[in-house]
Motif scaffolding. Structure first.
Motif, PDB file in Angstrom:
ATOM      1  N   THR A 224       1.169  -0.846  -0.533  1.00  0.00           N
ATOM      2  CA  THR A 224      -0.253   0.275  -0.053  1.00  0.00           C
ATOM      3  C   THR A 224       1.189   1.007   0.143  1.00  0.00           C
ATOM      4  O   THR A 224       1.876   1.355  -0.059  1.00  0.00           O
ATOM      5  N   TYR A 225       0.023   2.680  -0.397  1.00  0.00           N
ATOM      6  CA  TYR A 225       1.040   3.583  -0.352  1.00  0.00           C
ATOM      7  C   TYR A 225       0.303   4.402   0.001  1.00  0.00           C
ATOM      8  O   TYR A 225      -1.265   4.433  -0.039  1.00  0.00           O
ATOM      9  N   GLN A 226      -0.250   5.459   1.164  1.00  0.00           N
ATOM     10  CA  GLN A 226      -0.781   6.350   1.235  1.00  0.00           C
ATOM     11  C   GLN A 226      -0.110   8.052   1.377  1.00  0.00           C
ATOM     12  O   GLN A 226       0.758   8.392   1.571  1.00  0.00           O
ATOM     13  N   TYR A 227      -1.734   8.814   1.276  1.00  0.00           N
ATOM     14  CA  TYR A 227      -0.832  10.162   1.085  1.00  0.00           C
ATOM     15  C   TYR A 227      -2.481  11.376   1.702  1.00  0.00           C
ATOM     16  O   TYR A 227      -3.004  10.738   1.622  1.00  0.00           O
ATOM     17  N   THR A 228      -2.565  12.020   2.239  1.00  0.00           N
ATOM     18  CA  THR A 228      -3.183  13.017   2.726  1.00  0.00           C
ATOM     19  C   THR A 228      -3.240  14.229   1.985  1.00  0.00           C
ATOM     20  O   THR A 228      -1.726  15.471   2.046  1.00  0.00           O
ATOM     21  N   PHE A 229      -4.189  14.486   1.362  1.00  0.00           N
ATOM     22  CA  PHE A 229      -4.114  15.367   0.767  1.00  0.00           C
ATOM     23  C   PHE A 229      -4.754  16.995   1.385  1.00  0.00           C
ATOM     24  O   PHE A 229      -6.248  16.920   2.259  1.00  0.00           O
ATOM     25  N   THR A 230      -4.202  17.567   1.919  1.00  0.00           N
ATOM     26  CA  THR A 230      -4.292  19.155   2.637  1.00  0.00           C
ATOM     27  C   THR A 230      -5.313  20.162   2.083  1.00  0.00           C
ATOM     28  O   THR A 230      -5.760  21.034   2.375  1.00  0.00           O
ATOM     29  N   THR A 231      -4.883  20.184   0.519  1.00  0.00           N
ATOM     30  CA  THR A 231      -5.228  21.364  -0.433  1.00  0.00           C
ATOM     31  C   THR A 231      -6.139  21.256  -1.177  1.00  0.00           C
ATOM     32  O   THR A 231      -5.829  20.279  -1.698  1.00  0.00           O
ATOM     33  N   PRO A 232      -7.206  21.866  -1.287  1.00  0.00           N
ATOM     34  CA  PRO A 232      -8.719  21.712  -2.371  1.00  0.00           C
ATOM     35  C   PRO A 232      -7.781  21.746  -4.290  1.00  0.00           C
ATOM     36  O   PRO A 232      -6.225  22.355  -4.069  1.00  0.00           O
ATOM     37  N   GLY A 233      -8.344  20.816  -4.484  1.00  0.00           N
ATOM     38  CA  GLY A 233      -7.211  20.947  -5.983  1.00  0.00           C
ATOM     39  C   GLY A 233      -7.578  19.350  -6.772  1.00  0.00           C
ATOM     40  O   GLY A 233      -8.238  18.382  -6.020  1.00  0.00           O
ATOM     41  N   GLN A 234      -6.999  19.534  -8.412  1.00  0.00           N
ATOM     42  CA  GLN A 234      -7.370  17.935  -8.537  1.00  0.00           C
ATOM     43  C   GLN A 234      -5.943  17.220  -9.277  1.00  0.00           C
ATOM     44  O   GLN A 234      -4.774  18.253  -9.737  1.00  0.00           O
ATOM     45  N   TYR A 235      -6.085  16.368  -8.807  1.00  0.00           N
ATOM     46  CA  TYR A 235      -4.071  16.085  -8.761  1.00  0.00           C
ATOM     47  C   TYR A 235      -4.518  14.686  -9.767  1.00  0.00           C
ATOM     48  O   TYR A 235      -5.037  13.633  -9.903  1.00  0.00           O
ATOM     49  N   SER A 236      -3.659  14.881 -10.953  1.00  0.00           N
ATOM     50  CA  SER A 236      -3.188  13.978 -11.906  1.00  0.00           C
ATOM     51  C   SER A 236      -2.043  12.878 -11.287  1.00  0.00           C
ATOM     52  O   SER A 236      -1.396  13.297 -11.062  1.00  0.00           O
ATOM     53  N   TYR A 237      -2.185  11.131 -11.322  1.00  0.00           N
ATOM     54  CA  TYR A 237      -1.358  10.464 -11.269  1.00  0.00           C
ATOM     55  C   TYR A 237      -0.962   9.609 -12.382  1.00  0.00           C
ATOM     56  O   TYR A 237      -2.462   9.675 -13.021  1.00  0.00           O
ATOM     57  N   LEU A 238      -0.478   8.551 -12.563  1.00  0.00           N
ATOM     58  CA  LEU A 238       0.099   7.492 -13.067  1.00  0.00           C
ATOM     59  C   LEU A 238       0.641   6.345 -12.550  1.00  0.00           C
ATOM     60  O   LEU A 238       1.668   6.926 -11.389  1.00  0.00           O
TER      61      LEU A 238
END
Length: 104
Positions: A75-89
């Motif tokens: 597993t990998y985890q990340y806490t998102f604190t700032t609103p927005g759109q985050y694209s990943y691959l």
């Protein structure tokens, strides 16, 4: 008159319950992120779980998301604190695309 014990053995005032931290879950299976787009409120931890037999990563161009190579079950985890759109691959399989939408 002696004081009566509280149910469950408590002897003082109960503290308000603490809300659990919000989490979002993304499965990595069949060479895809599922769901491909996850929408969560700011402050949410998103957890990616590799359910494929091949290794994968979670990586964005800005370097914010940069998982190690995730073997099956990792597993990998990340806490998102700032609103927005985050694209990943997946940097190993760049056709695998996903998006996290973070709302206020």
């Amino acid at each position: 008159m002696p004081s009566m014990p509280m149910p469950g053995g408590a002897t003082g005032a109960a503290s308000p319950p603490t809300a659990p931290a919000a989490t979002g879950h993304v499965s990595i299976k069949n060479f895809a992120f599922s769901p491909a787009t996850v929408t969560v409120p700011a402050g949410t931890t998103v957890i990616w779980t590799n359910e494929d037999s091949d290794a994968h990563t979670v990586t964005d161009k800005g370097g914010m998301l940069h998982s190690p190579t995730l073997d099956t079950g990792a597993t990998y985890q990340y806490t998102f604190t700032t609103p927005g759109q985050y694209s990943y691959l997946c940097s190993i399989h760049p056709f695998m695309l996903g998006t996290v939408v973070v709302t206020p």
